[in-house]
Motif scaffolding. Sequence first.
Motif, PDB file in Angstrom:
ATOM      1  N   HIS A 115       0.844  -1.199   0.000  1.00 37.52           N
ATOM      2  CA  HIS A 115       0.000   0.000   0.000  1.00 37.52           C
ATOM      3  C   HIS A 115       0.881   1.251   0.000  1.00 37.52           C
ATOM      4  O   HIS A 115       0.638   2.208  -0.722  1.00 37.52           O
ATOM      5  CB  HIS A 115      -0.885   0.073   1.254  1.00 37.52           C
ATOM      6  CG  HIS A 115      -1.841  -1.060   1.425  1.00 37.52           C
ATOM      7  ND1 HIS A 115      -1.439  -2.365   1.505  1.00 37.52           N
ATOM      8  CD2 HIS A 115      -3.190  -1.079   1.556  1.00 37.52           C
ATOM      9  CE1 HIS A 115      -2.499  -3.139   1.679  1.00 37.52           C
ATOM     10  NE2 HIS A 115      -3.572  -2.383   1.710  1.00 37.52           N
ATOM     11  N   LYS A 116       1.914   1.218   0.847  1.00 39.21           N
ATOM     12  CA  LYS A 116       2.818   2.375   0.971  1.00 39.21           C
ATOM     13  C   LYS A 116       3.435   2.706  -0.369  1.00 39.21           C
ATOM     14  O   LYS A 116       3.348   3.841  -0.847  1.00 39.21           O
ATOM     15  CB  LYS A 116       3.968   2.036   1.946  1.00 39.21           C
ATOM     16  CG  LYS A 116       3.617   2.128   3.403  1.00 39.21           C
ATOM     17  CD  LYS A 116       4.917   2.020   4.216  1.00 39.21           C
ATOM     18  CE  LYS A 116       4.639   1.568   5.632  1.00 39.21           C
ATOM     19  NZ  LYS A 116       5.848   1.130   6.331  1.00 39.21           N
ATOM     20  N   LEU A 117       4.073   1.693  -0.975  1.00 41.66           N
ATOM     21  CA  LEU A 117       4.756   1.921  -2.239  1.00 41.66           C
ATOM     22  C   LEU A 117       3.788   2.474  -3.284  1.00 41.66           C
ATOM     23  O   LEU A 117       4.103   3.424  -4.006  1.00 41.66           O
ATOM     24  CB  LEU A 117       5.395   0.620  -2.739  1.00 41.66           C
ATOM     25  CG  LEU A 117       6.180   0.742  -4.038  1.00 41.66           C
ATOM     26  CD1 LEU A 117       7.416   1.598  -3.851  1.00 41.66           C
ATOM     27  CD2 LEU A 117       6.587  -0.623  -4.568  1.00 41.66           C
ATOM     28  N   LEU A 118       2.587   1.881  -3.365  1.00 41.57           N
ATOM     29  CA  LEU A 118       1.608   2.326  -4.363  1.00 41.57           C
ATOM     30  C   LEU A 118       1.194   3.780  -4.137  1.00 41.57           C
ATOM     31  O   LEU A 118       1.031   4.553  -5.083  1.00 41.57           O
ATOM     32  CB  LEU A 118       0.380   1.405  -4.350  1.00 41.57           C
ATOM     33  CG  LEU A 118       0.617  -0.025  -4.862  1.00 41.57           C
ATOM     34  CD1 LEU A 118      -0.601  -0.902  -4.583  1.00 41.57           C
ATOM     35  CD2 LEU A 118       0.953  -0.038  -6.351  1.00 41.57           C
TER      36      LEU A 118
ATOM     37  N   TYR B  44       2.668  -6.780 -12.125  1.00 44.37           N
ATOM     38  CA  TYR B  44       3.621  -6.836 -11.013  1.00 44.37           C
ATOM     39  C   TYR B  44       3.785  -5.438 -10.443  1.00 44.37           C
ATOM     40  O   TYR B  44       3.717  -4.450 -11.192  1.00 44.37           O
ATOM     41  CB  TYR B  44       4.987  -7.313 -11.504  1.00 44.37           C
ATOM     42  CG  TYR B  44       4.985  -8.731 -11.991  1.00 44.37           C
ATOM     43  CD1 TYR B  44       4.877  -9.789 -11.088  1.00 44.37           C
ATOM     44  CD2 TYR B  44       5.075  -9.016 -13.338  1.00 44.37           C
ATOM     45  CE1 TYR B  44       4.870 -11.093 -11.535  1.00 44.37           C
ATOM     46  CE2 TYR B  44       5.070 -10.324 -13.790  1.00 44.37           C
ATOM     47  CZ  TYR B  44       4.966 -11.354 -12.882  1.00 44.37           C
ATOM     48  OH  TYR B  44       4.948 -12.648 -13.322  1.00 44.37           O
ATOM     49  N   PHE B  45       4.039  -5.364  -9.136  1.00 46.37           N
ATOM     50  CA  PHE B  45       4.234  -4.036  -8.531  1.00 46.37           C
ATOM     51  C   PHE B  45       5.438  -3.342  -9.150  1.00 46.37           C
ATOM     52  O   PHE B  45       5.476  -2.111  -9.237  1.00 46.37           O
ATOM     53  CB  PHE B  45       4.372  -4.146  -6.999  1.00 46.37           C
ATOM     54  CG  PHE B  45       5.699  -4.659  -6.538  1.00 46.37           C
ATOM     55  CD1 PHE B  45       5.954  -6.011  -6.489  1.00 46.37           C
ATOM     56  CD2 PHE B  45       6.702  -3.785  -6.146  1.00 46.37           C
ATOM     57  CE1 PHE B  45       7.185  -6.492  -6.066  1.00 46.37           C
ATOM     58  CE2 PHE B  45       7.942  -4.247  -5.711  1.00 46.37           C
ATOM     59  CZ  PHE B  45       8.180  -5.608  -5.686  1.00 46.37           C
ATOM     60  N   THR B  46       6.400  -4.136  -9.649  1.00 42.29           N
ATOM     61  CA  THR B  46       7.576  -3.529 -10.285  1.00 42.29           C
ATOM     62  C   THR B  46       7.195  -2.879 -11.616  1.00 42.29           C
ATOM     63  O   THR B  46       7.794  -1.878 -12.016  1.00 42.29           O
ATOM     64  CB  THR B  46       8.657  -4.590 -10.540  1.00 42.29           C
ATOM     65  OG1 THR B  46       8.033  -5.755 -11.110  1.00 42.29           O
ATOM     66  CG2 THR B  46       9.356  -4.989  -9.258  1.00 42.29           C
ATOM     67  N   GLN B  47       6.187  -3.448 -12.297  1.00 41.83           N
ATOM     68  CA  GLN B  47       5.732  -2.848 -13.560  1.00 41.83           C
ATOM     69  C   GLN B  47       5.007  -1.528 -13.287  1.00 41.83           C
ATOM     70  O   GLN B  47       5.226  -0.536 -13.976  1.00 41.83           O
ATOM     71  CB  GLN B  47       4.804  -3.812 -14.306  1.00 41.83           C
ATOM     72  CG  GLN B  47       5.518  -5.043 -14.860  1.00 41.83           C
ATOM     73  CD  GLN B  47       4.575  -5.989 -15.570  1.00 41.83           C
ATOM     74  OE1 GLN B  47       3.488  -6.282 -15.080  1.00 41.83           O
ATOM     75  NE2 GLN B  47       4.981  -6.494 -16.726  1.00 41.83           N
ATOM     76  N   LEU B  48       4.153  -1.532 -12.259  1.00 44.51           N
ATOM     77  CA  LEU B  48       3.435  -0.293 -11.910  1.00 44.51           C
ATOM     78  C   LEU B  48       4.416   0.803 -11.530  1.00 44.51           C
ATOM     79  O   LEU B  48       4.318   1.946 -11.974  1.00 44.51           O
ATOM     80  CB  LEU B  48       2.457  -0.566 -10.762  1.00 44.51           C
ATOM     81  CG  LEU B  48       1.223  -1.398 -11.126  1.00 44.51           C
ATOM     82  CD1 LEU B  48       0.493  -1.857  -9.874  1.00 44.51           C
ATOM     83  CD2 LEU B  48       0.273  -0.607 -12.025  1.00 44.51           C
ATOM     84  N   LEU B  49       5.404   0.417 -10.707  1.00 41.23           N
ATOM     85  CA  LEU B  49       6.424   1.388 -10.300  1.00 41.23           C
ATOM     86  C   LEU B  49       7.190   1.892 -11.521  1.00 41.23           C
ATOM     87  O   LEU B  49       7.386   3.105 -11.696  1.00 41.23           O
ATOM     88  CB  LEU B  49       7.378   0.735  -9.279  1.00 41.23           C
ATOM     89  CG  LEU B  49       8.628   1.508  -8.875  1.00 41.23           C
ATOM     90  CD1 LEU B  49       8.282   2.850  -8.241  1.00 41.23           C
ATOM     91  CD2 LEU B  49       9.483   0.679  -7.901  1.00 41.23           C
ATOM     92  N   GLY B  50       7.585   0.959 -12.382  1.00 44.08           N
ATOM     93  CA  GLY B  50       8.365   1.300 -13.576  1.00 44.08           C
ATOM     94  C   GLY B  50       7.640   2.268 -14.499  1.00 44.08           C
ATOM     95  O   GLY B  50       8.253   3.154 -15.093  1.00 44.08           O
ATOM     96  N   ILE B  51       6.324   2.102 -14.626  1.00 43.64           N
ATOM     97  CA  ILE B  51       5.531   3.000 -15.480  1.00 43.64           C
ATOM     98  C   ILE B  51       5.678   4.439 -14.981  1.00 43.64           C
ATOM     99  O   ILE B  51       5.868   5.372 -15.766  1.00 43.64           O
ATOM    100  CB  ILE B  51       4.041   2.566 -15.494  1.00 43.64           C
ATOM    101  CG1 ILE B  51       3.883   1.241 -16.264  1.00 43.64           C
ATOM    102  CG2 ILE B  51       3.157   3.647 -16.128  1.00 43.64           C
ATOM    103  CD1 ILE B  51       2.497   0.622 -16.166  1.00 43.64           C
ATOM    104  N   THR B  52       5.658   4.627 -13.668  1.00 45.27           N
ATOM    105  CA  THR B  52       5.759   5.994 -13.141  1.00 45.27           C
ATOM    106  C   THR B  52       7.199   6.517 -13.152  1.00 45.27           C
ATOM    107  O   THR B  52       7.420   7.711 -13.083  1.00 45.27           O
ATOM    108  CB  THR B  52       5.218   6.093 -11.691  1.00 45.27           C
ATOM    109  OG1 THR B  52       6.047   5.319 -10.828  1.00 45.27           O
ATOM    110  CG2 THR B  52       3.801   5.597 -11.596  1.00 45.27           C
ATOM    111  N   LEU B  53       8.162   5.584 -13.233  1.00 44.31           N
ATOM    112  CA  LEU B  53       9.563   6.020 -13.304  1.00 44.31           C
ATOM    113  C   LEU B  53       9.926   6.428 -14.735  1.00 44.31           C
ATOM    114  O   LEU B  53      11.068   6.805 -15.009  1.00 44.31           O
ATOM    115  CB  LEU B  53      10.502   4.898 -12.848  1.00 44.31           C
ATOM    116  CG  LEU B  53      10.397   4.450 -11.389  1.00 44.31           C
ATOM    117  CD1 LEU B  53      11.338   3.275 -11.116  1.00 44.31           C
ATOM    118  CD2 LEU B  53      10.705   5.597 -10.433  1.00 44.31           C
TER     119      LEU B  53
END
Lengths: 187, 295
Positions: B178-181, B261-270
Amino acid sequence: MQAVESEKVKQTFLANIYSIPYGERLAECQQCGTCSASCPTGERMDYSPREIIAALRAGLLDRVLETNTVWLCSSCYSCTVRCPAGIKFTDVMYELKRLGNDYGFKSRKSPTAKMAKSFVKTVDRHGRNAEGELLVRYYLSTNPLSALKQFWFGLRMMLRGRMPFLPHGIKGRNDLKKMIQAATEGA
Amino acid sequence: MIAPVKKTYAYYPGCSLIATNKAYDISTRNVARVLGMDMIELEDWNCCGATAYMAIREKRSFVLSARNLALAEKQGRDLVTACAGCYLSLHKTNVYMDEEPKMREDVRKALKAGGMDYTGSVKVRHMLDVLVNDLGEEEIKQHVVRAFGGLKVAPYCGCQITRPFGDIDDPEFPVIMHKLLSWIGAEPVPFLMTTKCCGGMLMVTQPEVGEELVGRIILAAKDKGAECISTACPLCQINLEAYQAKVSRRMGKDCSIPVLYFTQLLGITLGLEPRNLALRDNLTPTEAIIAARSA
């Protein structure tokens, strides 16, 4: 199953369980049923987790092992974190899976047991899992025709380059075999 | 440009991440690169001694696991993996070897038969834990180029990151994902199924059981208005994304929803390109997710 044999299974089980960390806590079970209520697949088991401990105490473990029950455990550890007596029931389930297999109970015929055995064979051969080989081994050991049901799944995966055919073996395979051999002898 | 202290880790991909779930490996490596982490792949790693192996051979499973720990010990770094299953196997072996002298002795004896040893100095970590607790809010936010504009995400942690040890977060209701998102502009929906089991192997071996478990998770996510589900495990990912048509039939309700994957969601915003996150590998549509970033 003869009573003598049943007693032997129970003794082997207890000896193995007591060698796992916190295994001795099994004796603390108060039959509260928190494990059964927490289990995501418990409602489909012939014997719920609580009943499995009751069966063990009654010397009826063989009845549990004559069913598919233990292989419905998917190792989610919900029972383990909730048990008020601190029993690591997921580890108990692992031990029962192995016991049913080693002693030739019917539980070994569960499709999930066959999948696990296919997994062990594949890993022992390459040092890593090879998903293509794993599925071939699994369907050959169960019902090869049922693989057809997975046709569309396989095709969709293949179209995205997600269906690997070649295993990636490890370089240290021979040394790993020696380690596995040493662990098997010591078992 | 910020020049953070470079954090170096030993990276363990695991069998699934080099085969059916390459997207998780690719997105993990690229996210780490952008965030300035150094992930050095563990040389000649082997199977973690997974659940399926443990269910047949106990000691051999611990030995398989420990060989990887021994390799990481030579590197002298924390061992990081993104696969929840590998994380649990490696972590559990590490903890049990520490707590049970007899087992430690047996495993070390077996390792020595193959010319290796492990003394217990490695720390096993999950990628989610590393991102949230080593890098943290400030550092991640600094690297976000285009955050989501309130995309509703169901944070699905799965079983094996917080259980059984509960050392990263609460074993049943963790908030780590939740935090990371929330740091990347997404809105994590209240999701009580966050650690409920997806059924693992049962989806293949006993689909009537697996489909129902997955159905309950997806319907709970949709019920809370989630626009996608975020996962942290290759088996959860495949179970949730690959059988949605069958699951819908079993549940009698529409169970289609994007799963990333949470890494994909993070990567999209990076600001990583779709190919650097292997978004094409996903079996559910991801276009709407990319478009959900704020301008």
